[in-house]
Motif scaffolding. Sequence first.
Motif, mmCIF file in Angstrom:
data_model
loop_
_atom_site.group_PDB
_atom_site.id
_atom_site.type_symbol
_atom_site.label_atom_id
_atom_site.label_comp_id
_atom_site.label_asym_id
_atom_site.label_seq_id
_atom_site.Cartn_x
_atom_site.Cartn_y
_atom_site.Cartn_z
ATOM 1 N N UNK A 90 0.993 -1.208 -0.147
ATOM 2 C CA UNK A 90 -0.318 -0.147 0.260
ATOM 3 C C UNK A 90 1.016 1.097 0.162
ATOM 4 N N UNK A 91 1.652 1.471 1.136
ATOM 5 C CA UNK A 91 3.014 2.655 1.396
ATOM 6 C C UNK A 91 4.071 2.120 0.589
ATOM 7 N N UNK A 92 4.330 0.610 1.626
ATOM 8 C CA UNK A 92 5.364 0.069 1.245
ATOM 9 C C UNK A 92 5.720 -1.486 1.086
ATOM 10 N N UNK A 93 6.226 -2.033 0.119
ATOM 11 C CA UNK A 93 6.529 -3.771 0.343
ATOM 12 C C UNK A 93 6.391 -4.466 1.703
ATOM 13 N N UNK A 94 5.327 -5.658 2.039
ATOM 14 C CA UNK A 94 5.881 -5.799 2.908
ATOM 15 C C UNK A 94 5.332 -7.516 2.796
ATOM 16 N N UNK A 95 6.173 -8.099 2.908
ATOM 17 C CA UNK A 95 5.982 -9.832 3.091
ATOM 18 C C UNK A 95 5.202 -10.700 3.509
ATOM 19 N N UNK A 96 5.106 -11.560 3.800
ATOM 20 C CA UNK A 96 4.124 -12.746 4.351
ATOM 21 C C UNK A 96 4.069 -13.907 3.820
ATOM 22 N N UNK A 97 4.075 -14.574 5.062
ATOM 23 C CA UNK A 97 4.142 -16.177 5.352
ATOM 24 C C UNK A 97 3.382 -17.001 5.503
ATOM 25 N N UNK A 98 1.986 -17.400 5.392
ATOM 26 C CA UNK A 98 1.289 -18.516 6.033
ATOM 27 C C UNK A 98 1.680 -19.957 5.819
ATOM 28 N N UNK A 99 1.097 -20.906 7.708
ATOM 29 C CA UNK A 99 1.049 -22.460 7.265
ATOM 30 C C UNK A 99 -0.047 -22.217 6.835
#
Length: 145
Positions: A90-99
């Motif tokens: 949205x404003x900055x890149x954010x990484x996510x990982x979900x099991x």
Amino acid sequence: MPPHWPPSAASGRAPALSLFSSATGTQPPASWRVVGVPRGKIPLTRFDIIELDGRQVLRVEASRSYGNLVHALAPAVPDAGMRLRWRWRLDQWTAHARDLAADFRLAFGHESVSLPALEAVLVGADADNTGSYSLGYVEGVTLSP
């Protein structure tokens, strides 16, 4: 019963998702398709590929709209530790990982003792009920151990 991913713990394989960076032009790769409300009663959220920060990414624009960009998979039960990974901005890149298995058990473990097959991965945006507007970017959607 559907098969498991990976076929063996040693293989480390997961189903491949077409990366948005593989698109040629402004449309997402052909394996991704837009799905909305039946009979088109609500305008579709807009999904297109743009260059941002030197990369090709998915732009998701919702304006009083609803829609999902869906990547179908051969149905299979994800093994423990299979992760869905992505980055969004949205404003900055954010990484996510979900099991996947852990999240399912947390949400539905009281209702089901078995993990269902994963049949698709989707990116969606919904702004029809609020009559609002949103804009975001997504990249690097993958499944991996």
